[in-house]
Design an enzyme around this catalytic site. Structure first.
Site, PDB file in Angstrom:
ATOM      1  N   ARG A 235      14.750 -15.451  30.437  1.00 45.40           N
ATOM      2  CA  ARG A 235      16.638 -15.719  29.730  1.00 45.40           C
ATOM      3  C   ARG A 235      17.299 -14.687  29.445  1.00 45.40           C
ATOM      4  O   ARG A 235      16.131 -13.708  29.284  1.00 45.40           O
ATOM      5  CB  ARG A 235      16.882 -15.835  28.366  1.00 45.40           C
ATOM      6  CG  ARG A 235      15.767 -17.538  28.156  1.00 45.40           C
ATOM      7  CD  ARG A 235      17.103 -18.234  28.965  1.00 45.40           C
ATOM      8  NE  ARG A 235      16.729 -19.654  28.639  1.00 45.40           N
ATOM      9  CZ  ARG A 235      16.793 -20.231  29.690  1.00 45.40           C
ATOM     10  NH1 ARG A 235      16.332 -20.349  31.024  1.00 45.40           N
ATOM     11  NH2 ARG A 235      16.095 -21.628  29.590  1.00 45.40           N
ATOM     12  N   ASP A 259      17.280 -12.631  37.558  1.00 45.83           N
ATOM     13  CA  ASP A 259      17.726 -14.071  37.339  1.00 45.83           C
ATOM     14  C   ASP A 259      18.677 -14.607  36.642  1.00 45.83           C
ATOM     15  O   ASP A 259      19.414 -15.567  36.325  1.00 45.83           O
ATOM     16  CB  ASP A 259      16.642 -15.309  37.888  1.00 45.83           C
ATOM     17  CG  ASP A 259      17.826 -16.728  38.420  1.00 45.83           C
ATOM     18  OD1 ASP A 259      18.203 -16.853  39.325  1.00 45.83           O
ATOM     19  OD2 ASP A 259      16.609 -17.284  37.648  1.00 45.83           O
ATOM     20  N   GLU A 264      25.541 -14.223  30.509  1.00 44.45           N
ATOM     21  CA  GLU A 264      25.484 -15.349  32.159  1.00 44.45           C
ATOM     22  C   GLU A 264      26.546 -16.837  32.073  1.00 44.45           C
ATOM     23  O   GLU A 264      27.142 -17.270  32.922  1.00 44.45           O
ATOM     24  CB  GLU A 264      24.798 -15.436  32.673  1.00 44.45           C
ATOM     25  CG  GLU A 264      23.848 -16.489  31.842  1.00 44.45           C
ATOM     26  CD  GLU A 264      21.976 -17.197  32.049  1.00 44.45           C
ATOM     27  OE1 GLU A 264      21.453 -16.504  32.331  1.00 44.45           O
ATOM     28  OE2 GLU A 264      22.129 -18.593  32.593  1.00 44.45           O
ATOM     29  N   HIS A 296      20.839 -17.291  37.996  1.00 49.15           N
ATOM     30  CA  HIS A 296      20.344 -18.894  37.349  1.00 49.15           C
ATOM     31  C   HIS A 296      19.629 -19.711  38.802  1.00 49.15           C
ATOM     32  O   HIS A 296      19.848 -21.025  37.673  1.00 49.15           O
ATOM     33  CB  HIS A 296      20.745 -19.395  36.171  1.00 49.15           C
ATOM     34  CG  HIS A 296      19.584 -20.010  35.583  1.00 49.15           C
ATOM     35  ND1 HIS A 296      19.732 -19.724  34.135  1.00 49.15           N
ATOM     36  CD2 HIS A 296      18.931 -20.278  35.148  1.00 49.15           C
ATOM     37  CE1 HIS A 296      19.097 -19.847  33.215  1.00 49.15           C
ATOM     38  NE2 HIS A 296      18.360 -20.459  34.046  1.00 49.15           N
TER      39      HIS A 296
HETATM   40  P1  NAI Z   1       5.607 -21.619  29.219  1.00 47.70           P
HETATM   41  O1  NAI Z   1       6.148 -22.364  27.932  1.00 47.70           O
HETATM   42  O2  NAI Z   1       4.449 -22.666  29.755  1.00 47.70           O
HETATM   43  O3  NAI Z   1       5.398 -20.112  29.060  1.00 47.70           O
HETATM   44  C1  NAI Z   1       5.647 -19.704  28.044  1.00 47.70           C
HETATM   45  C2  NAI Z   1       4.333 -18.627  28.089  1.00 47.70           C
HETATM   46  O4  NAI Z   1       5.000 -18.099  27.065  1.00 47.70           O
HETATM   47  C3  NAI Z   1       3.317 -19.420  27.180  1.00 47.70           C
HETATM   48  O5  NAI Z   1       2.223 -18.519  27.045  1.00 47.70           O
HETATM   49  C4  NAI Z   1       3.850 -18.576  25.149  1.00 47.70           C
HETATM   50  O6  NAI Z   1       2.649 -18.009  24.222  1.00 47.70           O
HETATM   51  C5  NAI Z   1       4.048 -17.211  26.181  1.00 47.70           C
HETATM   52  N1  NAI Z   1       5.162 -16.152  24.807  1.00 47.70           N
HETATM   53  C6  NAI Z   1       5.848 -16.853  23.636  1.00 47.70           C
HETATM   54  N2  NAI Z   1       6.089 -15.934  23.442  1.00 47.70           N
HETATM   55  C7  NAI Z   1       5.402 -14.790  23.441  1.00 47.70           C
HETATM   56  C8  NAI Z   1       5.534 -13.395  23.143  1.00 47.70           C
HETATM   57  N3  NAI Z   1       6.644 -12.616  21.715  1.00 47.70           N
HETATM   58  N4  NAI Z   1       5.595 -11.802  23.818  1.00 47.70           N
HETATM   59  C9  NAI Z   1       5.347 -12.707  25.234  1.00 47.70           C
HETATM   60  N5  NAI Z   1       3.762 -14.182  25.485  1.00 47.70           N
HETATM   61  C10 NAI Z   1       4.603 -15.092  24.600  1.00 47.70           C
HETATM   62  O7  NAI Z   1       7.010 -21.823  29.670  1.00 47.70           O
HETATM   63  P2  NAI Z   1       7.462 -21.824  31.132  1.00 47.70           P
HETATM   64  O8  NAI Z   1       6.964 -22.625  32.312  1.00 47.70           O
HETATM   65  O9  NAI Z   1       6.997 -20.501  31.905  1.00 47.70           O
HETATM   66  O10 NAI Z   1       8.584 -21.239  31.436  1.00 47.70           O
HETATM   67  C11 NAI Z   1       8.734 -19.054  30.683  1.00 47.70           C
HETATM   68  C12 NAI Z   1      10.151 -19.057  30.721  1.00 47.70           C
HETATM   69  O11 NAI Z   1      10.545 -19.153  31.933  1.00 47.70           O
HETATM   70  C13 NAI Z   1      11.155 -19.926  29.961  1.00 47.70           C
HETATM   71  O12 NAI Z   1      11.305 -19.975  28.440  1.00 47.70           O
HETATM   72  C14 NAI Z   1      12.917 -20.161  30.295  1.00 47.70           C
HETATM   73  O13 NAI Z   1      12.992 -19.650  29.486  1.00 47.70           O
HETATM   74  C15 NAI Z   1      11.999 -19.686  31.244  1.00 47.70           C
HETATM   75  N6  NAI Z   1      12.567 -20.512  32.913  1.00 47.70           N
HETATM   76  C16 NAI Z   1      13.623 -19.736  33.869  1.00 47.70           C
HETATM   77  C17 NAI Z   1      13.641 -20.797  34.799  1.00 47.70           C
HETATM   78  C18 NAI Z   1      15.025 -20.254  35.828  1.00 47.70           C
HETATM   79  O14 NAI Z   1      15.314 -20.857  36.430  1.00 47.70           O
HETATM   80  N7  NAI Z   1      15.199 -18.825  35.697  1.00 47.70           N
HETATM   81  C19 NAI Z   1      13.644 -21.741  34.705  1.00 47.70           C
HETATM   82  C20 NAI Z   1      12.308 -22.275  33.722  1.00 47.70           C
HETATM   83  C21 NAI Z   1      12.101 -21.413  32.858  1.00 47.70           C
END
Ligand code: NAI
Length: 346
Positions: A235, A259, A264, A296
């Site tokens: 994000r 991205d 944005e 994005h």
């Molecule tokens: P997920 O929930 O599977 O993994 C997120 C990880 O971050 C978890 O292991 C969590 O423990 C960790 N985390 C939480 N707070 C943290 C912190 N303060 N420091 C370090 N690690 C921390 O989520 P996923 O599916 O891997 O997605 C991650 C992010 O990617 C989403 O939150 C979203 O913002 C972004 N995203 C971007 C997309 C795009 O098109 N560019 C599409 C999908 C998601």
């Protein structure tokens, strides 16, 4: 038949949802407009709203939805930082698509790393202009270098597999380190200082929370290895963009693959090719030859769009049929976890 109001819809959303919705009994209206205080009245008379990353589900919007009997917000994305969860607690359920293709985003992150490193985004324009000089396009072998991955959830883990395939050493940081996963894959969990100090490539895959907002700031950048490639497909607000520009000017950041961008919402997904960009920070970013911005599109693969449509419509159907919700946001839990059913962690 339940009526669903879709916001911020593009032709590709309509195409994938029209295809998948044949298996459900919904009446869908696709609005091009984003959901915000000015457009929320469009939802009157509907049973649920379906929103995307740049729709604004803030207090006034949620209040209006609640007063007009909307019980369900179905996010067709994973992140839910655009929903004021404190306000939605009171009886509006929020479901999301926790995973539609972590491969799509991880592969896009890796594409940004490779392009920035080998400067293919610049080579493309050079050769088209009949300029076959390679001066200034030198990169480095990723093999044997160190990558720092912040957030080892679904996307972070997919990226780690790819990075390991390149022969990189991987350092990881996560709020909840997964020791079994680290042992199985040979990665090392470290504190952020070590990760910043030792990484040649840093990629952000943690959610945006009050804690992670601007985690990449002047102080963090000051600890990074000179020439680091910084990749953000998470994000925009994970990075203080002004600090990143300072880091780029000093050469600490050797390349930025973005991205997402903190402001944005006004620009991404839209065509501004015939008008001036009013955002001076974004305009400045685009002057750097070593900044590669995509708008994005990390999620944007055929497979992901189909998964998004299937999971979103299934979430809505589960809700109205009274089945346990698999993807409801459990927003009072620090782990940002999702609990099945209507029982939340608190
Ligand atoms: P997920 O929930 O599977 O993994 C997120 C990880 O971050 C978890 O292991 C969590 O423990 C960790 N985390 C939480 N707070 C943290 C912190 N303060 N420091 C370090 N690690 C921390 O989520 P996923 O599916 O891997 O997605 C991650 C992010 O990617 C989403 O939150 C979203 O913002 C972004 N995203 C971007 C997309 C795009 O098109 N560019 C599409 C999908 C998601």
């Amino acid at each position: 038949m339940k009526k669903i109001a879709f916001f911020d819809t593009k032709p590709y959303d309509k195409q994938s949802f029209d295809e998948v919705s044949k298996g459900f009994d919904f009446e869908i209206t696709y609005f091009k407009a984003r959901l915000n205080e000015h457009t929320v009245e469009l939802t009157d008379g509907y049973d649920a709203v379906c929103a995307f990353v740049n729709d604004e589900l803030n207090k006034p919007v949620l209040k209006h939805l609640k007063e007009h009997g909307i019980e369900l917000i179905a996010l067709r994305c994973a992140g839910y930082n655009n929903v004021d969860l404190s306000e939605s607690y009171n009886n509006i359920h929020v479901v999301r698509v926790p995973s539609y293709s972590p491969y799509a985003v991880a592969e896009h992150a890796m594409a940004l790393v490779s392009s920035l490193n080998r400067k293919t985004h610049r080579a493309f324009f050079r050769t088209r202009d009949g300029n076959f000089s390679i001066d200034g396009l030198m990169g480095f072998d990723l093999h044997g270098k160190t990558a720092g991955v912040i957030g080892t959830g679904k996307i972070g883990q997919c990226l780690i597999s790819i990075l390991k395939g390149y022969g990189m050493r991987v350092l990881a940081n996560d709020h909840y380190p997964n020791k079994a996963y680290a042992e199985a894959t040979g990665i090392e969990y470290t504190d952020l200082e070590t990760l910043y100090r030792e990484s040649d490539v840093i990629s952000l895959h943690c959610p945006l929370t009050p804690e992670t907002r601007y985690m990449i700031n002047d102080e963090a950048i000051g600890k990074m290895k000179k020439g680091v490639l910084l990749i953000n497909t998470g994000r925009g607000e994970l990075i203080d963009t002004r600090a990143m520009i300072r880091g780029l000017k000093k050469g600490i950041i050797g390349g930025a693959g973005l991205d997402v961008y903190e402001e944005e919402a006004e620009y991404f997904f839209e065509d501004f090719s015939n008008s001036a960009i009013g955002d001076d920070i974004l305009a400045r970013l685009m002057t750097f030859p070593n900044v590669l911005i995509t708008s994005h599109q990390g999620f944007f693969t055929r497979e992901a769009l189909r998964n998004i449509a299937e999971t979103t419509l299934q979430n809505i159907d589960d809700f109205f049929e009274g089945r346990a919700l698999q993807n409801e946001i459990c927003y009072r839990c620090e782990k940002n976890c999702v609990k099945p059913g209507k029982i939340r962690c608190f």
